[in-house]
Design a protein around this motif. Structure first.
Motif, mmCIF file in Angstrom:
data_model
loop_
_atom_site.group_PDB
_atom_site.id
_atom_site.type_symbol
_atom_site.label_atom_id
_atom_site.label_comp_id
_atom_site.label_asym_id
_atom_site.label_seq_id
_atom_site.Cartn_x
_atom_site.Cartn_y
_atom_site.Cartn_z
ATOM 1 N N ILE A 24 30.361 65.835 4.037
ATOM 2 C CA ILE A 24 31.308 65.842 3.057
ATOM 3 C C ILE A 24 31.212 67.142 2.274
ATOM 4 O O ILE A 24 30.208 67.610 1.730
ATOM 5 C CB ILE A 24 31.068 64.768 1.970
ATOM 6 N N GLY A 25 32.294 67.817 1.988
ATOM 7 C CA GLY A 25 32.484 69.038 1.446
ATOM 8 C C GLY A 25 32.805 68.844 -0.096
ATOM 9 O O GLY A 25 33.508 67.763 -0.592
ATOM 10 N N ALA A 26 32.083 69.553 -0.791
ATOM 11 C CA ALA A 26 32.421 69.434 -2.357
ATOM 12 C C ALA A 26 32.332 71.099 -2.846
ATOM 13 O O ALA A 26 31.249 71.670 -2.820
ATOM 14 C CB ALA A 26 31.424 68.783 -2.969
ATOM 15 N N ALA A 167 40.550 60.781 6.148
ATOM 16 C CA ALA A 167 40.584 62.175 5.365
ATOM 17 C C ALA A 167 41.975 62.423 4.666
ATOM 18 O O ALA A 167 42.860 61.874 5.290
ATOM 19 C CB ALA A 167 40.298 63.279 6.421
ATOM 20 N N PHE A 168 41.821 62.982 3.762
ATOM 21 C CA PHE A 168 43.143 62.889 2.692
ATOM 22 C C PHE A 168 43.711 64.431 2.541
ATOM 23 O O PHE A 168 42.485 65.079 2.115
ATOM 24 C CB PHE A 168 42.988 62.060 1.295
ATOM 25 N N ASP A 169 44.861 64.546 2.502
ATOM 26 C CA ASP A 169 45.333 66.076 2.183
ATOM 27 C C ASP A 169 45.903 65.801 1.020
ATOM 28 O O ASP A 169 47.151 65.381 1.007
ATOM 29 C CB ASP A 169 46.406 66.584 3.502
ATOM 30 N N PRO A 170 45.526 66.531 -0.029
ATOM 31 C CA PRO A 170 46.060 66.386 -1.365
ATOM 32 C C PRO A 170 47.428 67.081 -1.730
ATOM 33 O O PRO A 170 48.186 66.788 -2.508
ATOM 34 C CB PRO A 170 44.823 66.662 -2.503
ATOM 35 N N VAL A 171 47.760 68.189 -0.744
ATOM 36 C CA VAL A 171 48.806 68.869 -0.992
ATOM 37 C C VAL A 171 49.979 68.296 -0.194
ATOM 38 O O VAL A 171 51.013 68.085 -0.767
ATOM 39 C CB VAL A 171 48.500 70.187 -0.386
ATOM 40 N N VAL A 174 48.882 63.247 2.431
ATOM 41 C CA VAL A 174 48.778 62.384 3.745
ATOM 42 C C VAL A 174 47.426 61.907 4.046
ATOM 43 O O VAL A 174 46.268 62.656 3.746
ATOM 44 C CB VAL A 174 49.332 63.657 4.759
ATOM 45 N N LEU A 175 47.275 60.718 4.296
ATOM 46 C CA LEU A 175 46.085 60.172 4.707
ATOM 47 C C LEU A 175 45.892 60.144 6.235
ATOM 48 O O LEU A 175 46.742 59.644 6.931
ATOM 49 C CB LEU A 175 45.955 58.849 4.183
ATOM 50 N N TYR A 176 44.833 60.707 6.716
ATOM 51 C CA TYR A 176 44.741 60.938 8.304
ATOM 52 C C TYR A 176 43.666 60.080 8.717
ATOM 53 O O TYR A 176 42.762 59.770 7.859
ATOM 54 C CB TYR A 176 44.222 62.425 8.649
ATOM 55 N N GLY A 177 43.751 59.612 9.817
ATOM 56 C CA GLY A 177 42.471 58.896 10.630
ATOM 57 C C GLY A 177 42.244 59.370 11.845
ATOM 58 O O GLY A 177 42.990 59.681 12.772
ATOM 59 N N THR A 210 38.098 64.070 22.076
ATOM 60 C CA THR A 210 36.596 63.566 21.849
ATOM 61 C C THR A 210 36.420 62.752 20.892
ATOM 62 O O THR A 210 37.287 62.438 19.795
ATOM 63 C CB THR A 210 35.715 64.909 21.648
ATOM 64 N N ILE A 211 35.335 61.769 21.022
ATOM 65 C CA ILE A 211 35.346 60.785 19.873
ATOM 66 C C ILE A 211 34.557 61.504 18.722
ATOM 67 O O ILE A 211 33.696 62.169 18.942
ATOM 68 C CB ILE A 211 34.127 59.577 20.557
ATOM 69 N N VAL A 212 35.012 61.034 17.593
ATOM 70 C CA VAL A 212 34.459 61.533 16.200
ATOM 71 C C VAL A 212 34.090 60.451 15.456
ATOM 72 O O VAL A 212 34.523 59.329 15.609
ATOM 73 C CB VAL A 212 35.173 62.384 15.601
ATOM 74 N N GLN A 213 32.975 60.396 14.637
ATOM 75 C CA GLN A 213 32.559 59.438 13.662
ATOM 76 C C GLN A 213 33.283 59.608 12.396
ATOM 77 O O GLN A 213 33.304 58.661 11.502
ATOM 78 C CB GLN A 213 31.105 59.549 13.594
ATOM 79 N N SER A 214 33.716 60.673 11.867
ATOM 80 C CA SER A 214 34.315 61.025 10.582
ATOM 81 C C SER A 214 35.228 62.242 10.604
ATOM 82 O O SER A 214 35.207 63.151 11.480
ATOM 83 C CB SER A 214 32.976 61.303 9.768
ATOM 84 N N LEU A 215 36.030 62.563 9.445
ATOM 85 C CA LEU A 215 37.022 63.438 9.259
ATOM 86 C C LEU A 215 36.665 63.996 8.066
ATOM 87 O O LEU A 215 36.204 63.263 7.066
ATOM 88 C CB LEU A 215 38.429 63.143 9.371
ATOM 89 N N ALA A 216 36.741 65.247 7.523
ATOM 90 C CA ALA A 216 36.998 66.007 6.383
ATOM 91 C C ALA A 216 38.187 67.078 6.323
ATOM 92 O O ALA A 216 38.409 67.515 7.111
ATOM 93 C CB ALA A 216 35.658 66.548 5.979
#
Length: 222
Positions: A24-26, A167-171, A174-177, A210-216
């Protein structure tokens, strides 16, 4: 173990996973929550430096079923904790500094109320989560109250389709999955989808490959 075992069963693989990390980025930092199952169950909160080394680490959090779907809302780091007896998921916060750094704290004694919370994301001041039913291979999109910790269903996704990351694009608002569809012959190609925050429906964006476990979400690169 419950979740990974169920997912392994769905994907028809015999791979044993000893640990996994959700980044998670902050600001300019990258945080991860590591859930290790061998030799014992515990969580370790990590702050990763630019070269991927561990800059700071929190103490062992004690045994539990695991911490999943960590996300920032404002300056608060939220996650979903699977209880020690694997019976319920709870919304928790994780301090990023100080003497309690890395120690999960439940926001209330009430569980989220839905099983297998694999992903959690903040979008426009609200927490959304994905609850996976591994038997029907279907994901329910939830809203989770950050005060009570209780979730409410927004809508059901398609059958034979699970979302393993949000993951959410605030600009673009859009919510991505990251979605894994299942066809007649088993697992189909993983894809990127947009997720409707009003009904939980998904729209295909394109192939992930490819299979991923999470997005950011990356504010600079998209």
């Amino acid at each position: 173990i419950k979740r990974l075992g169920a997912l392994r069963s769905c994907l028809a693989t015999t791979l044993w996973i000893a640990w996994m990390a959700t980044p998670i980025g902050a600001a300019d930092d990258i945080y991860a929550v590591q859930s290790r199952f061998v030799p014992s169950n515990f969580q370790l909160f990590l702050n990763l430096a630019d070269d991927s080394s561990v800059a700071r680490s929190g103490p062992v959090c004690g045994s539990s079923g695991g911490v999943y779907g960590a996300t920032f809302m404002g300056q608060t780091l939220y996650a979903s904790e699977l209880s020690n007896d694997f019976s319920a998921d709870y919304l928790v916060t994780i301090p990023q500094s100080g003497p309690l750094m890395g120690q999960v704290s439940r926001v209330s004694d009430r569980p989220i109320g839905f099983a297998n919370i694999e992903s959690l994301v903040a979008a426009n001041g609200e927490l959304y989560a994905g609850s996976i039913n591994f038997l029907t291979r279907r994901t329910t999109l939830l809203k989770v109250d950050p005060v009570s910790g209780v979730g409410s269903a927004v809508g059901l996704g398609s059958l034979d389709f699970i979302l393993v990351g949000l993951a959410f694009d605030p600009v673009g608002d859009v919510l991505y999955g990251a979605g894994i569809p299942f066809g007649a012959t088993g697992v189909d190609t993983p894809n990127l989808y947009t997720v409707d925050r009003t009904d939980g429906g998904t729209t295909l964006v394109g192939l992930i490959g490819t299979i991923v476990q999470s997005l950011a979400w990356d504010a600079d690169l998209g």
